[in-house]
Every structure is written in structure tokens, then in C-alpha cells.
Design a protein around this motif. Sequence first.
Motif, PDB file in Angstrom:
ATOM      1  N   GLU A 218       0.861  -1.174   0.000  1.00 42.48           N
ATOM      2  CA  GLU A 218       0.000   0.000   0.000  1.00 42.48           C
ATOM      3  C   GLU A 218       0.906   1.237   0.000  1.00 42.48           C
ATOM      4  O   GLU A 218       1.845   1.321   0.789  1.00 42.48           O
ATOM      5  N   THR A 219       0.640   2.183  -0.846  1.00 40.87           N
ATOM      6  CA  THR A 219       1.575   3.273  -1.096  1.00 40.87           C
ATOM      7  C   THR A 219       1.941   4.045   0.164  1.00 40.87           C
ATOM      8  O   THR A 219       3.096   4.381   0.385  1.00 40.87           O
ATOM      9  N   TYR A 220       0.958   4.302   1.022  1.00 39.94           N
ATOM     10  CA  TYR A 220       1.255   5.121   2.205  1.00 39.94           C
ATOM     11  C   TYR A 220       2.204   4.407   3.160  1.00 39.94           C
ATOM     12  O   TYR A 220       2.929   5.045   3.922  1.00 39.94           O
ATOM     13  N   ILE A 221       2.243   3.061   3.120  1.00 37.26           N
ATOM     14  CA  ILE A 221       3.139   2.312   4.005  1.00 37.26           C
ATOM     15  C   ILE A 221       4.588   2.607   3.655  1.00 37.26           C
ATOM     16  O   ILE A 221       5.425   2.856   4.525  1.00 37.26           O
ATOM     17  N   CYS A 222       4.905   2.610   2.384  1.00 35.79           N
ATOM     18  CA  CYS A 222       6.273   2.874   1.948  1.00 35.79           C
ATOM     19  C   CYS A 222       6.626   4.352   2.084  1.00 35.79           C
ATOM     20  O   CYS A 222       7.685   4.700   2.592  1.00 35.79           O
ATOM     21  N   LEU A 223       5.710   5.226   1.673  1.00 35.32           N
ATOM     22  CA  LEU A 223       6.046   6.644   1.616  1.00 35.32           C
ATOM     23  C   LEU A 223       6.072   7.318   2.980  1.00 35.32           C
ATOM     24  O   LEU A 223       6.670   8.385   3.117  1.00 35.32           O
ATOM     25  N   GLN A 224       5.457   6.726   3.993  1.00 37.08           N
ATOM     26  CA  GLN A 224       5.460   7.386   5.301  1.00 37.08           C
ATOM     27  C   GLN A 224       6.867   7.529   5.849  1.00 37.08           C
ATOM     28  O   GLN A 224       7.126   8.382   6.694  1.00 37.08           O
ATOM     29  N   TYR A 225       7.813   6.732   5.347  1.00 43.11           N
ATOM     30  CA  TYR A 225       9.174   6.803   5.858  1.00 43.11           C
ATOM     31  C   TYR A 225      10.046   7.776   5.070  1.00 43.11           C
ATOM     32  O   TYR A 225      11.174   8.047   5.456  1.00 43.11           O
ATOM     33  N   VAL A 226       9.553   8.296   3.973  1.00 38.73           N
ATOM     34  CA  VAL A 226      10.345   9.233   3.170  1.00 38.73           C
ATOM     35  C   VAL A 226      10.768  10.421   4.018  1.00 38.73           C
ATOM     36  O   VAL A 226      11.900  10.899   3.948  1.00 38.73           O
ATOM     37  N   PRO A 242      10.711  -6.748   5.011  1.00 38.66           N
ATOM     38  CA  PRO A 242      10.524  -7.768   3.968  1.00 38.66           C
ATOM     39  C   PRO A 242       9.223  -8.552   4.127  1.00 38.66           C
ATOM     40  O   PRO A 242       8.603  -8.938   3.133  1.00 38.66           O
ATOM     41  N   SER A 243       8.797  -8.793   5.370  1.00 43.72           N
ATOM     42  CA  SER A 243       7.563  -9.560   5.586  1.00 43.72           C
ATOM     43  C   SER A 243       6.351  -8.830   5.016  1.00 43.72           C
ATOM     44  O   SER A 243       5.414  -9.467   4.513  1.00 43.72           O
ATOM     45  N   ILE A 244       6.361  -7.491   5.075  1.00 43.33           N
ATOM     46  CA  ILE A 244       5.257  -6.719   4.510  1.00 43.33           C
ATOM     47  C   ILE A 244       5.260  -6.830   2.986  1.00 43.33           C
ATOM     48  O   ILE A 244       4.199  -6.974   2.353  1.00 43.33           O
ATOM     49  N   ILE A 245       6.445  -6.781   2.390  1.00 45.39           N
ATOM     50  CA  ILE A 245       6.539  -6.932   0.937  1.00 45.39           C
ATOM     51  C   ILE A 245       6.047  -8.312   0.520  1.00 45.39           C
ATOM     52  O   ILE A 245       5.314  -8.459  -0.467  1.00 45.39           O
ATOM     53  N   ILE A 280      14.455  -3.427   4.240  1.00 42.56           N
ATOM     54  CA  ILE A 280      15.038  -3.214   2.918  1.00 42.56           C
ATOM     55  C   ILE A 280      15.022  -1.722   2.615  1.00 42.56           C
ATOM     56  O   ILE A 280      13.988  -1.058   2.718  1.00 42.56           O
ATOM     57  N   LEU A 281      16.177  -1.170   2.258  1.00 41.99           N
ATOM     58  CA  LEU A 281      16.296   0.246   1.914  1.00 41.99           C
ATOM     59  C   LEU A 281      15.964   0.432   0.436  1.00 41.99           C
ATOM     60  O   LEU A 281      16.452  -0.309  -0.417  1.00 41.99           O
ATOM     61  N   ILE A 282      15.147   1.424   0.156  1.00 40.17           N
ATOM     62  CA  ILE A 282      14.678   1.669  -1.208  1.00 40.17           C
ATOM     63  C   ILE A 282      15.111   3.060  -1.650  1.00 40.17           C
ATOM     64  O   ILE A 282      14.914   4.036  -0.928  1.00 40.17           O
ATOM     65  N   GLU A 283      15.679   3.148  -2.829  1.00 41.54           N
ATOM     66  CA  GLU A 283      16.101   4.415  -3.424  1.00 41.54           C
ATOM     67  C   GLU A 283      15.236   4.643  -4.666  1.00 41.54           C
ATOM     68  O   GLU A 283      15.138   3.768  -5.526  1.00 41.54           O
ATOM     69  N   PHE A 284      14.621   5.823  -4.775  1.00 40.31           N
ATOM     70  CA  PHE A 284      13.672   6.011  -5.859  1.00 40.31           C
ATOM     71  C   PHE A 284      13.434   7.490  -6.146  1.00 40.31           C
ATOM     72  O   PHE A 284      13.887   8.365  -5.411  1.00 40.31           O
ATOM     73  N   ASN A 285      12.710   7.754  -7.233  1.00 36.47           N
ATOM     74  CA  ASN A 285      12.190   9.080  -7.557  1.00 36.47           C
ATOM     75  C   ASN A 285      10.727   8.942  -7.947  1.00 36.47           C
ATOM     76  O   ASN A 285      10.272   7.860  -8.339  1.00 36.47           O
TER      77      ASN A 285
END
Length: 288
Positions: A218-226, A242-245, A280-285
Motif C-alpha cells: 500500500e503506497t502510504y506504508i512505503c512513503l510514510q518513511y520518506v 521484507p515480511s510486509i513486501i 530493505i532500503l529503497i532508493e527512488f524518484n
Amino acid sequence: RQISSQGGGPEEYSSIRDFDVKDSLIVIMEAKKINFYLLDGSFERSIRLPEIGGNIKLLPGKKIMLYVGGDFPILIINAKGEILNHFLKPNLALSIGKTTAFDVLGDSVLFQTGAFGNDLWSYNEKTGQTKSFKLVNNEKALSTEEECKLIKEKGIRYADNPDVFNISQLAVAGEQLVFGSKYQNHLYINIGNARTSSSVVYQLYPQSQIDDDITYTETYICLQYVYAVSSSDKHFFSFIQPSIIRESLEEKQRYRDEINYGKVKELIDNLPDPDNANPILIEFNFKS
């Protein structure tokens, strides 16, 4: 590479309040001292601070910007620790609610003057000029002065009130500036582009208007850490368990023909124990 060590020696640091890296220098700030190291980890020098430091940003010309609180919350000092300039007033510069105080967009250093407010202050590294902006054109968004009054009356938990429009910490990478906002239990992400002077707002919760095609969560799960992690000159960073992914991949098998889905699944499948693995660390734009 290890940068010195914790301790009370002349080349050591007893604690780390903040750090920054620019060109060939690494600076580590304690409460009233800054240590300078080269990129190979070797100690160069240290200076005493005129005030107790909270955050630090290296500027061109061997200048340093500090958030210190006190009578003038933002200082610029020289390489000797001498004050060159000071900005803002105590009730117009809050550091609470922030993991990092300063962001850089082009030639400007940005500082969100409130904890969850609408005011943005900028300092141009080349000209030395300062400006103030509003992040959103919304009458419900709070000024820093309005926010200070609420904090004095109700404490920082005032922001938990769903009827208060609050803006989370900025994150900047390349030409993009992003921040989250929340109002009446709805979450949004605001994405601005400095080059085109354009901006767009997407709802993240309860119904997301954008998809996460990196982790498929779910998008907000990942982006809340930005806003809690950081960004580099070019990319944003986030992290996720990783378990969430793994659970999200099972729920979204409709994407299994996508190349990235296969890559992420292979990464998770190769973990011996996703439930106890490190994040897991994610790098993105953000896509335009």
C-alpha cells in the motif's frame, strides 16, 4: 569505513546530534563542538560552537548553518566558529517533529519553520538572501505563530486532532520537493518540481491515487518513511520490512508479469527468514 570513535578524546565525539557531508569533508556535531574529518576518516580539526547545536548544514565558502534554538535559532558561522549572521525569532523556528532540519533545493537551503505548519523559509547560498513561502494554498493550514500557540495550549499532540490540517517534514531530491499532509483522517502527498514550478497532490489514504510499483505495498506504508529517513542529491530513500513486501506480493499477483515484480519476489525468496530480516532500503524518484 569507520569515522573515529565515541569517546572524550580530542579527535573523538561523545555523541552525535547531527552530521553533514560536502565535497571532501565530513562534519559531526556534538552539543557544543563540531569535528571535521576527511572522506578517508582521518581527523582534520574541531571547533567550539557559540550555542548548543541541534542541526547542521555545510555551505559554500567554509560557512556552516546551524539550528541552535535560543534568541536567534538559525546561525551562520565561519570555519573558526564565529557568528557571521543570524535569522528568525524563537517563536518562528521550531525543530520539534523533524529528524533533519535543513533541505537543499538548487542554491537554496530550506527550513520548514513549524513542526507541522505551512511556513517555509529559504536561504540562498550564493546571494545570502532569505525568503518566506507558504507550502500550500489552504486557509486551514497553520502558520508557525498559530502552531506555537496551539503547542503552548495543548502540546505537540495537538497535531493528533483530525480537524487540524498538518504538514509533515519536507524531503528534497534533485528538482523534486515532497511532503505529506493530513486532514480529517485523509493522507495526501504533495510533489513539487522546482524546474517547472509545478505541483500535484495525490491522496494516499484511505483510497490511494498512486501505485507503488517498487514494493507493491500500500503506497502510504512505503512513503510514510520518506520524511523520516532522508534523501540524497538525486534520490529519495525509504525502508520497509521484507515480511510486509512478501504479503503484498501474494495479494497483488495480478502484477506478476511485470519485470520488477519478479525482481522483488526473487529478493524476498532469497531471504532465509523474511519475518526476522533487516528492513530493505529503497532508493527512488517520483514519476513525472
